[in-house]
Design a protein around this motif. Structure first.
Motif, PDB file in Angstrom:
ATOM      1  N   ASN A   1       2.518   6.280   2.638  1.00 49.92           N
ATOM      2  CA  ASN A   1       3.070   5.257   3.788  1.00 49.92           C
ATOM      3  C   ASN A   1       4.403   4.856   3.391  1.00 49.92           C
TER       4      ASN A   1
ATOM      5  N   TRP B   1      -1.287  -3.250   9.839  1.00 48.25           N
ATOM      6  CA  TRP B   1      -1.218  -2.101   8.895  1.00 48.25           C
ATOM      7  C   TRP B   1      -0.137  -1.084   9.328  1.00 48.25           C
ATOM      8  N   ARG B   2       0.794  -1.438  10.359  1.00 47.55           N
ATOM      9  CA  ARG B   2       1.688  -0.713  10.806  1.00 47.55           C
ATOM     10  C   ARG B   2       3.011  -1.207  10.042  1.00 47.55           C
ATOM     11  N   ASP B   3       3.243  -0.971   8.714  1.00 45.56           N
ATOM     12  CA  ASP B   3       4.228  -1.321   7.933  1.00 45.56           C
ATOM     13  C   ASP B   3       5.593  -0.763   8.685  1.00 45.56           C
TER      14      ASP B   3
ATOM     15  N   TRP C   1       6.380   2.962   9.638  1.00 45.17           N
ATOM     16  CA  TRP C   1       6.003   3.115  11.265  1.00 45.17           C
ATOM     17  C   TRP C   1       7.225   3.036  11.955  1.00 45.17           C
TER      18      TRP C   1
ATOM     19  N   PRO D   1       6.288   1.223   1.614  1.00 41.22           N
ATOM     20  CA  PRO D   1       7.272   2.309   2.085  1.00 41.22           C
ATOM     21  C   PRO D   1       8.320   2.455   1.081  1.00 41.22           C
TER      22      PRO D   1
ATOM     23  N   ASP E   1       1.106  -1.120  -0.056  1.00 43.97           N
ATOM     24  CA  ASP E   1      -0.032  -0.025  -0.094  1.00 43.97           C
ATOM     25  C   ASP E   1       0.801   1.280   0.274  1.00 43.97           C
ATOM     26  N   ARG E   2       0.262   2.076  -0.938  1.00 41.83           N
ATOM     27  CA  ARG E   2       1.185   3.416  -0.854  1.00 41.83           C
ATOM     28  C   ARG E   2       0.627   4.298   0.387  1.00 41.83           C
ATOM     29  N   TYR E   3      -0.453   4.149   0.700  1.00 45.17           N
ATOM     30  CA  TYR E   3      -1.095   4.864   1.818  1.00 45.17           C
ATOM     31  C   TYR E   3      -1.391   4.153   3.151  1.00 45.17           C
ATOM     32  N   ILE E   4      -1.748   4.524   4.238  1.00 43.43           N
ATOM     33  CA  ILE E   4      -1.901   3.664   5.401  1.00 43.43           C
ATOM     34  C   ILE E   4      -3.463   3.645   5.727  1.00 43.43           C
TER      35      ILE E   4
ATOM     36  N   TYR F   1      -8.283   5.486   6.359  1.00 46.98           N
ATOM     37  CA  TYR F   1      -7.221   6.079   5.832  1.00 46.98           C
ATOM     38  C   TYR F   1      -6.589   7.203   6.973  1.00 46.98           C
TER      39      TYR F   1
ATOM     40  N   LYS G   1       5.703   7.648  10.410  1.00 44.37           N
ATOM     41  CA  LYS G   1       4.846   7.900  11.384  1.00 44.37           C
ATOM     42  C   LYS G   1       5.110   7.277  12.796  1.00 44.37           C
TER      43      LYS G   1
END
Length: 534
Positions: free
Chosen positions: A171, A184-186, A174, A193, A125-128, A159, A225
């Motif tokens: 993203n 979801w906390r890549d 994290w 990322p 994912d490019r976004y969170i 998101y 993040k």
């Protein structure tokens, strides 16, 4: 020369929608800037910094980017930007762009793809995204603090946004602590990322290959993040060091400057300068007279550059010393004003007070940045509508510092041939509004002062960034010696101020107003200023 050129830079910030409209649609554009390059060159500046001019729905005035490699059609085309870069270079002027690195618009193709999906992108994912709202919250609560937004599309859950709801955070991973097992906390080296890191390089390279000299990076330290903030800053700075190393190898002349001061994390700095922002304490303690409103970012205090003479330079000097603690040669950008808050000529601070402020800003030892319109003392205008997200906090409206450039006495002050109702923002209706045409040949005008200050700076190495600065009086008048050869005095208060100093005895004025010699120093009239050889 590599990036050494930036040490001698004098920047000119252009808010593109308000500078010059060439096609009569009421909004400034790149061809309008091209037509006004001779004015910009006449100031003596050598770098133009554009606020975002990429394709955007303009929820946040272009800081919501829909395509990083496409000039917004309302401003022109990519070819227009290339032509502008070429013609500016012919005049000895480089061009820098604003890079919004931490988020995009919801209309960006990347976000639309993920929004329409049933779940995570197999490529990362490019976004969170998260399915359920997490328990953890950020330790900060000011504008620009991330927050969760319910998905408006097929993708379930929420998101993360960076600013407005329409600005989803990219993203970059994290900070992972023991017990942080949310899927979801890549981590920072996860596929999503890493895709975004590469995309940053690709975007930067795209514009550098077309002649752009560098970037000012919006919210540069918001990438990795971390609800507790600190460790996220460390990892974000490390990310920018990676970008810097790549630039050193591929584009060694390219400059990066951040929005704000780069956190010192124990390694080499990634950016070529710090930026003392108008909305932060180091600049606000000097200039913020609270006329536009109240900033939530710092303590309200009386500004030093004010007729009452109740301010102090100490907050600024402490910040300056801190920025140079590890590197005495660290460059620091300081603006006359910018697009995010006020103008130098603001409320009770009138044109007669600007000489002292401008003298300081062009001689202190910072890299100066002149905000469009400040060269003629365009005033901040209160009471304007909320246009393209200009009200980001209920305490102030940024529209007042974004009004159209005032060129002449013609319709719309020469900014546009459009009907008044179609203008991006209303032009100052005052019959005595300052204009370029009125001040162009006036030896006492703000425009002349700006040109003279920049010319003296460019001709005098002691007034630029590489020379030493020694304060000899931090009150009124503020007085400092540059390069052991030039004395600068500024008195921004209404009442006269006296300087008793050996450096002032026998000094010869090079550029001055209201400065007279005494047996043991100088008397500086109210709002007076001077640059003297000592």
């Amino acid at each position: 020369m590599g990036r050494d050129w930036f040490a001698d830079a004098v920047l000119y910030e252009i808010y593109p929608q308000s500078f010059a409209d060439s096609d009569g649609d009421g909004i400034g554009d790149l061809r309008g800037v091209i037509a006004r390059l001779d004015h910009i060159a006449s100031l003596g500046v050598n770098v133009i910094w554009f606020n975002p001019c990429f394709a955007s729905p303009f929820v946040d005035a272009g800081y919501d980017v829909a395509d990083y490699c496409l000039i917004a059609p309302r401003y022109g085309t990519n070819d227009d930007m290339i032509e502008l870069v070429t013609k500016a270079k012919e005049r000895g002027i480089r061009v820098m762009l604003d890079l919004v690195a931490g988020h995009t618009s919801i209309e960006h193709a990347w976000f639309q793809r993920e929004l329409a999906a049933d779940g995570p992108d197999p490529d990362g994912d490019r976004y969170i995204w998260c399915d359920d709202l997490p328990d953890q919250v950020w330790s900060l609560s000011t504008p620009g603090t991330p927050a969760w937004v319910r998905s408006p599309g097929r993708r379930p859950g929420y998101y993360l946004k960076n600013f407005y709801d329409e600005q989803p955070a990219l993203n970059f991973g994290w900070v992972r602590r023991p017990g942080d097992d949310a899927p979801w906390r890549d981590p920072i080296d996860a596929p999503g990322p890493l895709r975004n890191r590469q995309a940053l390089k690709d975007i930067i390279a795209f514009w550098l290959d077309r002649g752009v000299a560098g970037f000012r990076v919006d919210m540069a330290f918001s990438l990795v993040k971390d609800e507790q903030v600190t460790e996220g800053l460390v990892l974000t700075v490390a990310l920018w060091r990676e970008i810097r190393q790549w630039l050193d190898a591929e584009y060694p002349d390219a400059v990066l400057i951040p929005e704000g001061t780069e956190p010192r994390t124990g390694g080499p700095t990634a950016f070529d300068a710090d930026f003392f922002l108008v909305i932060h304490d180091e600049h606000g303690s000097l200039f913020d007279n609270h006329y536009p409103g109240r900033l939530p970012f710092h303590e309200a205090r009386e500004p030093f550059f004010d007729a009452a003479g109740a301010g102090s330079t100490r907050v600024f000097l402490n910040a300056w010393d801190a920025a140079h603690a590890a590197d005495p040669h660290r460059l620091v950008v300081m603006s006359t004003a910018d697009h995010d808050y006020d103008r130098l000529c603001c409320g009770p601070r009138t044109a007669e007070q600007l000489g002292a402020a401008l003298t300081f800003l062009f001689t202190w030892g910072n890299v100066p940045c002149l905000y469009y319109g400040d060269e003629i003392g365009m005033p901040f205008r209160p009471g304007l509508p909320n246009v393209e997200g200009s009200v980001c906090h209920p305490a102030y409206n940024r529209a007042g510092c974004r009004t159209p450039m005032q060129w002449d006495a013609g319709p719309n002050a020469g900014f546009s041939t459009a009907e008044t109702s179609r203008l991006y923002l209303p032009v100052d209706p005052s019959p005595d509004r300052p204009t370029v045409a009125a001040q162009d040949n006036d030896p006492s005008s703000t425009l002349t002062i700006v040109r003279d200050l920049i010319a003296l700076r460019q001709a005098t190495p002691a007034l630029r960034t590489r020379a030493s600065t020694r304060v000899i009086n931090e009150g009124y008048p503020f007085a400092y010696v540059r390069g052991q050869s030039h004395l600068v005095v500024v008195n921004p208060r209404r009442e006269p101020a006296t300087l008793t100093a050996a450096e002032a005895v026998g000094a010869t004025a090079l550029l001055a107003s209201g400065v007279s010699a005494t047996a043991d120093g100088l008397v500086v009239a109210g709002f007076g200023y001077g640059i003297l050889a000592c």
